[in-house]
Design a protein around this motif. Structure first.
Motif, mmCIF file in Angstrom:
data_model
loop_
_atom_site.group_PDB
_atom_site.id
_atom_site.type_symbol
_atom_site.label_atom_id
_atom_site.label_comp_id
_atom_site.label_asym_id
_atom_site.label_seq_id
_atom_site.Cartn_x
_atom_site.Cartn_y
_atom_site.Cartn_z
ATOM 1 N N PRO A 101 38.179 -15.805 17.564
ATOM 2 C CA PRO A 101 36.916 -15.975 17.035
ATOM 3 C C PRO A 101 36.239 -17.354 17.424
ATOM 4 O O PRO A 101 35.171 -17.231 17.823
ATOM 5 C CB PRO A 101 37.007 -15.943 15.497
ATOM 6 N N LEU A 102 37.120 -18.227 17.414
ATOM 7 C CA LEU A 102 36.821 -19.817 17.910
ATOM 8 C C LEU A 102 36.613 -19.716 19.332
ATOM 9 O O LEU A 102 35.378 -20.175 19.852
ATOM 10 C CB LEU A 102 37.952 -20.667 17.639
ATOM 11 N N ALA A 110 48.822 -20.936 16.153
ATOM 12 C CA ALA A 110 47.828 -20.007 16.073
ATOM 13 C C ALA A 110 47.996 -18.528 16.781
ATOM 14 O O ALA A 110 48.485 -18.393 17.698
ATOM 15 C CB ALA A 110 46.337 -20.471 16.508
ATOM 16 N N LYS A 111 47.569 -17.465 15.988
ATOM 17 C CA LYS A 111 47.782 -16.214 16.444
ATOM 18 C C LYS A 111 46.432 -15.815 17.170
ATOM 19 O O LYS A 111 45.288 -16.345 17.045
ATOM 20 C CB LYS A 111 47.844 -15.314 15.217
ATOM 21 N N PRO A 112 46.444 -14.590 18.042
ATOM 22 C CA PRO A 112 45.109 -14.265 18.666
ATOM 23 C C PRO A 112 43.972 -14.172 17.537
ATOM 24 O O PRO A 112 42.831 -14.506 17.935
ATOM 25 C CB PRO A 112 45.479 -13.091 19.277
ATOM 26 N N SER A 113 44.401 -13.443 16.344
ATOM 27 C CA SER A 113 43.427 -13.221 15.422
ATOM 28 C C SER A 113 42.809 -14.407 14.949
ATOM 29 O O SER A 113 41.514 -14.720 14.191
ATOM 30 C CB SER A 113 44.105 -12.497 14.200
ATOM 31 N N GLU A 164 30.579 -8.294 22.446
ATOM 32 C CA GLU A 164 31.543 -8.738 23.240
ATOM 33 C C GLU A 164 32.864 -9.281 22.597
ATOM 34 O O GLU A 164 33.886 -9.263 23.402
ATOM 35 C CB GLU A 164 30.890 -9.807 24.060
ATOM 36 N N LYS A 165 32.637 -9.835 21.283
ATOM 37 C CA LYS A 165 33.820 -10.416 20.695
ATOM 38 C C LYS A 165 34.829 -9.287 20.221
ATOM 39 O O LYS A 165 36.091 -9.249 20.509
ATOM 40 C CB LYS A 165 33.222 -11.023 19.378
#
Length: 361
Positions: free
Chosen positions: A289-290, A282-285, A301-302
């Motif tokens: 979100p999770l 998985a990439k940071p993108s 904050e996200k």
């Protein structure tokens, strides 16, 4: 509420505080619920709150035999109590007999899947917490048993938030053993529109084996996350290409870091529909979100967390979001509290060491 239901609530409170995995929690919860609300089959699916696709299910034997048909009905047919609609409902818990006004035969799912398997009424719950969905709980009764009562539906509804809170908490749980390394090469899987495996590379075979082991299912049964992204990809028409990005799930497997599974239709000269599935680190993108949902971060904050991972300074974040540096600092303090750290340096270390989040290259 009767004494049995109160007793079950107490057991669930103890269960929520115990150090069990998400799968163990869901299996134990089904056992406790049966003491207060009798049922003849159950399925408890964890989902990616971003795409609402399955990241793995605890399914009892009687339901396992029809699970593929339930998947097909959910993603490729219109029917009562669709989970994507329950997620948006004021009360995310509903019974099939309630939705059909007592006429179960109005539901294609009942006619074609449930009744042939010996089931009648069905109770569904979208497991919601603070606007995010973390799972789907489905309880089934035999066609020879009474329908689910309203007080039973209300009891399940009263438990939704606490169940979701505990699922969310376990989405951040670290594996008990040292994490396995991620293969750099993507796993590639080719399937037919009937979800029959046509070809695969070695990496894909390894991921399939690991996911099957985790879900306690045997070959050639497809793991739920794979089935979910494929079903979503099959449901995407040429007029809804923008939905194709939703045929993806980000999952934290017990033995390793986050994995992204994606599916897409393959086009060509043949009229036969084929699907391709990718397994990739998985990439940071994909992860942020999770992780942000699991920590209960606000929308602002996200955004700030995403900028921090990119390496932006407080001044740069303020300029990018058109807010003051003081406002950024206030949001940072809130992020530190929610994630259990005290500084930006510690936050970056926390994301890297705990979740293997690093800057995209």
């Amino acid at each position: 509420m009767n004494a049995q239901m109160e007793a079950v609530k107490k057991k669930m409170s103890v269960l929520g505080k115990s150090a069990v995995t998400s799968r163990e929690y869901r299996a134990a919860l089904i056992k406790h619920l049966r003491e207060a609300v009798p049922f003849d089959g159950a399925c408890f699916t964890a989902v990616d709150p971003q795409t609402l696709l399955s990241t793995g299910a605890v399914t009892e034997e009687g339901i396992e035999a029809i699970h593929h048909s339930l998947f097909e009905n959910e993603y490729l047919r219109e029917d009562f109590n669709a989970y994507d609609l329950l997620v948006k409902a004021d009360d995310p818990v509903a019974t099939l007999h309630g939705a059909t006004a007592g006429h179960l035969e109005r539901s294609a799912r009942y006619r074609n899947v449930l009744l042939p398997a010996g089931f009648g009424d069905e109770l569904r719950a979208a497991i919601m917490y603070q606007g995010a969905c973390w799972g789907y709980l489905t309880l089934f009764r035999s066609h020879t048993q009474p329908l689910f009562r309203e007080d039973e539906r209300e009891f399940i509804s009263s438990l939704v938030q606490v169940i979701a809170f505990n699922l969310r908490k376990r989405s951040l749980a670290l594996p008990f053993e040292e994490s396995i390394g991620m293969e750099e090469e993507p796993g590639i899987l080719i399937l037919s529109d009937q979800l029959t495996i046509l070809s695969s590379n070695v990496v894909a075979d390894q991921w399939l084996s690991l996911l099957q082991k985790w879900e306690c299912i045997d070959f050639p049964t497809l793991p739920r996350p794979v089935r979910a992204v494929c079903s979503r990809a099959l449901s995407v028409t040429s007029t809804a290409v923008e939905l194709a990005s939703l045929a993806k799930v980000c999952i934290r497997i017990p033995e390793g870091p986050y994995l992204t599974i994606r599916a897409s239709r393959l086009s060509g000269t043949s009229t036969t529909v084929h699907l391709i599935v990718w397994f990739e680190p998985a990439k940071p993108s994909d992860m942020l979100p999770l992780i942000s949902e699991a920590y209960g971060l606000s929308d602002r904050e996200k955004q700030i967390l995403a900028h921090i991972v990119r390496g932006l300074s407080t001044k740069e974040i303020a300029h990018s979001l058109h807010i003051s540096a003081y406002t950024v600092q206030d949001h940072l303090k809130s992020i530190f509290i929610k994630t259990g750290v005290t500084s930006r340096r510690e936050l970056n270390w926390h994301l890297f060491s705990r979740f293997s989040v690093h800057r995209d290259k």
